[in-house]
Design a protein around this motif. Structure first.
Motif, PDB file in Angstrom:
ATOM      1  N   LYS A  95       0.625  -1.268  -0.022  1.00  0.00           N
ATOM      2  CA  LYS A  95      -0.017  -0.233   0.174  1.00  0.00           C
ATOM      3  C   LYS A  95       0.667   1.247   0.102  1.00  0.00           C
ATOM      4  O   LYS A  95       1.810   1.404   0.376  1.00  0.00           O
ATOM      5  CB  LYS A  95      -1.037  -0.169   1.178  1.00  0.00           C
ATOM      6  CG  LYS A  95      -0.544   0.042   2.571  1.00  0.00           C
ATOM      7  CD  LYS A  95      -1.654   0.220   3.714  1.00  0.00           C
ATOM      8  CE  LYS A  95      -1.141   0.528   5.034  1.00  0.00           C
ATOM      9  NZ  LYS A  95      -0.630  -0.774   5.816  1.00  0.00           N
ATOM     10  N   ASN A  97       0.651   5.015   1.403  1.00  0.00           N
ATOM     11  CA  ASN A  97      -0.166   6.052   2.413  1.00  0.00           C
ATOM     12  C   ASN A  97       0.408   7.416   1.685  1.00  0.00           C
ATOM     13  O   ASN A  97       1.586   7.612   1.743  1.00  0.00           O
ATOM     14  CB  ASN A  97       0.263   5.767   3.744  1.00  0.00           C
ATOM     15  CG  ASN A  97      -0.568   4.273   4.232  1.00  0.00           C
ATOM     16  OD1 ASN A  97      -1.440   3.758   3.775  1.00  0.00           O
ATOM     17  ND2 ASN A  97      -0.267   4.020   5.313  1.00  0.00           N
ATOM     18  N   LYS A  99      -0.825  10.634   2.964  1.00  0.00           N
ATOM     19  CA  LYS A  99      -0.856  11.500   4.017  1.00  0.00           C
ATOM     20  C   LYS A  99      -0.430  12.982   3.634  1.00  0.00           C
ATOM     21  O   LYS A  99       0.546  13.633   3.621  1.00  0.00           O
ATOM     22  CB  LYS A  99       0.393  11.176   5.051  1.00  0.00           C
ATOM     23  CG  LYS A  99       0.266  12.224   6.235  1.00  0.00           C
ATOM     24  CD  LYS A  99      -0.047  11.710   7.449  1.00  0.00           C
ATOM     25  CE  LYS A  99      -0.100  10.434   8.171  1.00  0.00           C
ATOM     26  NZ  LYS A  99      -0.310  10.608   9.792  1.00  0.00           N
ATOM     27  N   TRP A 107      -3.634   7.711  11.630  1.00  0.00           N
ATOM     28  CA  TRP A 107      -3.712   6.438  12.009  1.00  0.00           C
ATOM     29  C   TRP A 107      -3.670   6.226  13.281  1.00  0.00           C
ATOM     30  O   TRP A 107      -2.817   6.438  14.138  1.00  0.00           O
ATOM     31  CB  TRP A 107      -2.613   5.579  11.208  1.00  0.00           C
ATOM     32  CG  TRP A 107      -2.343   5.787   9.782  1.00  0.00           C
ATOM     33  CD1 TRP A 107      -2.267   6.818   8.933  1.00  0.00           C
ATOM     34  CD2 TRP A 107      -3.093   4.808   8.865  1.00  0.00           C
ATOM     35  NE1 TRP A 107      -2.337   6.364   7.534  1.00  0.00           N
ATOM     36  CE2 TRP A 107      -3.012   5.059   7.525  1.00  0.00           C
ATOM     37  CE3 TRP A 107      -3.788   3.542   9.032  1.00  0.00           C
ATOM     38  CZ2 TRP A 107      -3.562   4.497   6.427  1.00  0.00           C
ATOM     39  CZ3 TRP A 107      -4.226   2.823   7.898  1.00  0.00           C
ATOM     40  CH2 TRP A 107      -3.969   3.351   6.656  1.00  0.00           C
ATOM     41  N   HIS A 110      -2.313   1.213  16.936  1.00  0.00           N
ATOM     42  CA  HIS A 110      -2.714  -0.416  16.555  1.00  0.00           C
ATOM     43  C   HIS A 110      -1.437  -1.113  16.252  1.00  0.00           C
ATOM     44  O   HIS A 110      -0.334  -0.694  16.106  1.00  0.00           O
ATOM     45  CB  HIS A 110      -3.499  -0.350  15.394  1.00  0.00           C
ATOM     46  CG  HIS A 110      -2.757   0.092  13.980  1.00  0.00           C
ATOM     47  ND1 HIS A 110      -2.509   1.330  13.856  1.00  0.00           N
ATOM     48  CD2 HIS A 110      -2.333  -0.704  12.815  1.00  0.00           C
ATOM     49  CE1 HIS A 110      -1.527   1.339  12.518  1.00  0.00           C
ATOM     50  NE2 HIS A 110      -1.567   0.063  12.104  1.00  0.00           N
ATOM     51  N   ASP A 112      -0.264  -4.711  13.628  1.00  0.00           N
ATOM     52  CA  ASP A 112      -0.790  -4.777  12.441  1.00  0.00           C
ATOM     53  C   ASP A 112      -1.160  -6.400  12.547  1.00  0.00           C
ATOM     54  O   ASP A 112      -2.048  -6.786  11.648  1.00  0.00           O
ATOM     55  CB  ASP A 112       0.152  -4.634  11.403  1.00  0.00           C
ATOM     56  CG  ASP A 112       0.644  -3.213  10.788  1.00  0.00           C
ATOM     57  OD1 ASP A 112      -0.448  -2.444  11.078  1.00  0.00           O
ATOM     58  OD2 ASP A 112       1.710  -2.862  10.472  1.00  0.00           O
ATOM     59  N   MET A 131       8.734  -0.064   5.170  1.00  0.00           N
ATOM     60  CA  MET A 131       8.041   1.315   4.655  1.00  0.00           C
ATOM     61  C   MET A 131       9.164   2.159   4.002  1.00  0.00           C
ATOM     62  O   MET A 131       9.917   2.422   4.500  1.00  0.00           O
ATOM     63  CB  MET A 131       7.599   2.060   6.100  1.00  0.00           C
ATOM     64  CG  MET A 131       6.805   3.443   5.826  1.00  0.00           C
ATOM     65  SD  MET A 131       6.590   4.253   7.297  1.00  0.00           S
ATOM     66  CE  MET A 131       5.029   4.327   7.242  1.00  0.00           C
ATOM     67  N   LEU A 144       5.637   8.587  11.448  1.00  0.00           N
ATOM     68  CA  LEU A 144       5.228   7.408  12.457  1.00  0.00           C
ATOM     69  C   LEU A 144       5.733   7.297  13.860  1.00  0.00           C
ATOM     70  O   LEU A 144       7.081   7.546  14.105  1.00  0.00           O
ATOM     71  CB  LEU A 144       5.514   6.281  11.625  1.00  0.00           C
ATOM     72  CG  LEU A 144       5.065   4.790  12.108  1.00  0.00           C
ATOM     73  CD1 LEU A 144       3.653   4.648  11.388  1.00  0.00           C
ATOM     74  CD2 LEU A 144       5.763   3.614  11.645  1.00  0.00           C
ATOM     75  N   HIS A 227       2.158   1.193  16.927  1.00  0.00           N
ATOM     76  CA  HIS A 227       2.445   2.380  15.945  1.00  0.00           C
ATOM     77  C   HIS A 227       0.936   3.217  15.841  1.00  0.00           C
ATOM     78  O   HIS A 227      -0.067   2.610  16.024  1.00  0.00           O
ATOM     79  CB  HIS A 227       3.295   1.826  14.779  1.00  0.00           C
ATOM     80  CG  HIS A 227       2.340   1.024  13.970  1.00  0.00           C
ATOM     81  ND1 HIS A 227       1.995  -0.060  14.143  1.00  0.00           N
ATOM     82  CD2 HIS A 227       1.984   1.180  12.800  1.00  0.00           C
ATOM     83  CE1 HIS A 227       1.537  -0.830  13.103  1.00  0.00           C
ATOM     84  NE2 HIS A 227       1.397   0.172  12.368  1.00  0.00           N
ATOM     85  N   SER A 229       0.017   7.390  13.949  1.00  0.00           N
ATOM     86  CA  SER A 229       0.623   8.788  13.209  1.00  0.00           C
ATOM     87  C   SER A 229      -0.488   9.850  13.430  1.00  0.00           C
ATOM     88  O   SER A 229      -1.455   9.272  13.275  1.00  0.00           O
ATOM     89  CB  SER A 229       1.190   8.643  11.852  1.00  0.00           C
ATOM     90  OG  SER A 229       0.276   8.215  11.168  1.00  0.00           O
ATOM     91  N   ARG A 238       3.718  13.478   2.837  1.00  0.00           N
ATOM     92  CA  ARG A 238       4.395  12.325   3.717  1.00  0.00           C
ATOM     93  C   ARG A 238       4.002  11.090   2.892  1.00  0.00           C
ATOM     94  O   ARG A 238       3.481  10.361   3.757  1.00  0.00           O
ATOM     95  CB  ARG A 238       4.133  12.519   5.010  1.00  0.00           C
ATOM     96  CG  ARG A 238       5.177  11.694   6.219  1.00  0.00           C
ATOM     97  CD  ARG A 238       4.314  11.005   7.049  1.00  0.00           C
ATOM     98  NE  ARG A 238       3.707   9.666   6.473  1.00  0.00           N
ATOM     99  CZ  ARG A 238       3.277   8.688   7.402  1.00  0.00           C
ATOM    100  NH1 ARG A 238       3.328   8.771   8.533  1.00  0.00           N
ATOM    101  NH2 ARG A 238       2.591   7.690   6.682  1.00  0.00           N
ATOM    102  N   ILE A 242       4.483   0.843   1.649  1.00  0.00           N
ATOM    103  CA  ILE A 242       4.486   0.093   2.771  1.00  0.00           C
ATOM    104  C   ILE A 242       4.363  -1.572   2.104  1.00  0.00           C
ATOM    105  O   ILE A 242       3.311  -1.867   1.445  1.00  0.00           O
ATOM    106  CB  ILE A 242       3.566   0.320   3.883  1.00  0.00           C
ATOM    107  CG1 ILE A 242       3.695   1.592   4.276  1.00  0.00           C
ATOM    108  CG2 ILE A 242       3.880  -0.669   4.830  1.00  0.00           C
ATOM    109  CD1 ILE A 242       2.627   2.020   5.381  1.00  0.00           C
TER     110      ILE A 242
HETATM  111  C1  SIN Z   1       0.044   2.013   8.965  1.00  0.00           C
HETATM  112  O1  SIN Z   1      -0.032   1.578   9.987  1.00  0.00           O
HETATM  113  O2  SIN Z   1      -0.044   0.991   8.336  1.00  0.00           O
HETATM  114  C2  SIN Z   1       0.471   3.093   8.574  1.00  0.00           C
HETATM  115  C3  SIN Z   1       0.682   4.195   9.385  1.00  0.00           C
HETATM  116  C4  SIN Z   1       1.182   5.662   8.461  1.00  0.00           C
HETATM  117  O3  SIN Z   1       1.339   5.765   7.462  1.00  0.00           O
HETATM  118  O4  SIN Z   1       1.582   6.564   9.333  1.00  0.00           O
END
Ligand code: SIN
Ligand code: MN
Length: 290
Positions: A95, A97, A99, A107, A110, A112, A131, A144, A227, A229, A238, A242
């Motif tokens: 994916k 991201n 941002k 985010w 959580h 994963d 990432m 993050l 983690h 964000s 940003r 990932i």
């Molecule tokens: C994720 O948790 O997969 C992404 C978190 C982020 O992009 O800040």
């Protein structure tokens, strides 16, 4: 490019390691040039922010984009991933991201692995995230946050919560009203987020840090590290790609409602690393001036 023994030990003890500047500015530009094309596509693989217009994430782009396919097979990413996982690996999830500047949303806290275990039937956390930073990630643009060492808690078995409660969630359900249930794993209102008391305890035990690095750096992080964000109110985008690599010995069991292939790949083919300058084949030809 393999990790040194010390780097591997750092990864194992803190649950992450940042490798600075794996990719040159030219290679990052090659990747970033693809983002506008992919973002413009009308596709179920594209997730929007709550505002209904800003692109939040793009999924599975390694299957329809040569540059990102090449990234998933790049030795600077695949070789450390194989070392960490301890076997050959395949691409489980990909994916991007985005941002976005001024509008990228949070985010929530959580882990994963709980998603992959509960939604997809992944037997064990023999899996790693890589990432790749496509922009500088700094203190301003929603870096993050990680709780170093929190992966040692293993999977914290929280209840899934519905995305149709509270004010923000009401907005979410309006925006994502007609979309399938898997959206709750990718919107700002995450399905298996961790509550504030738990985060307070974890941070008091383990501390907290934010990951900052230049575009082209790659962060490897454990599937059980806690983690999150914040949103991005800065003028700096940003974006990150990932890639989740799963062990070829850890194929998910069958589940009743499997998520679509662009979220959880059923292509279990082991990745063979390419040569280290593989991305340079995509550099744009310099126009000839007459
Ligand atoms: C994720 O948790 O997969 C992404 C978190 C982020 O992009 O800040
Ligand atoms: Mn995550």
């Amino acid at each position: 490019m393999y990790l040194t023994k010390e780097q591997l030990e750092t990864y194992k003890s803190q649950g992450f390691i940042l490798l600075e500047k794996c990719f040159s500015s030219a290679e990052v530009e090659i990747m970033k040039a693809e983002l506008s094309v992919l973002s413009a596509e009308k596709s179920p693989k594209k997730i929007l922010e709550k505002d209904g217009k800003t692109v939040r994430s793009l999924h599975g782009s390694h299957t329809n984009n040569d540059v990102f396919n090449c990234l998933t097979r790049h030795p600077f990413i695949v070789e450390p991933a194989m070392q960490i996982v301890g076997t050959q690996v395949y691409v489980y999830q990909f994916k991007i991201n985005i941002k976005a500047a001024f509008s990228g949303d949070i985010w929530k806290w959580h882990q994963d692995y709980i998603y992959w275990r509960k939604e997809d039937g992944m037997p064990k956390p023999q899996v790693v995230n890589a990432m790749c930073l496509l922009d500088d990630m700094n203190e301003f643009n929603g870096p993050l946050f990680v709780i170093p060492g929190s992966h040692k808690e293993e999977m914290i078995d929280v209840m899934a919560h519905s995305s149709i409660v509270g004010t923000a969630a009401t907005t979410t359900s309006n925006i994502y009203g007609d979309t399938p249930t898997w959206i709750s794993s990718f919107s700002a209102n995450l399905k298996y987020s961790l509550n504030q008391n738990l985060i307070t305890d974890l941070v008091s035990n383990y501390g907290i840090t934010s990951i900052k690095g230049a575009a082209g750096s790659v962060l490897f992080f454990d599937s059980n590290i806690v983690h999150a964000s914040t949103n991005n109110i800065s003028p700096f985008g940003r974006s990150t790609a990932i890639i989740t690599y799963n062990s070829i010995e850890n194929i998910p069991l069958s589940v009743i409602n499997p998520r679509p292939d662009f979220l959880v790949s059923q292509n279990y083919q082991a990745v063979t690393p390419l040569v280290s300058d593989a991305l340079s084949q995509f550099s744009r030809a310099i126009p000839v001036l007459y």
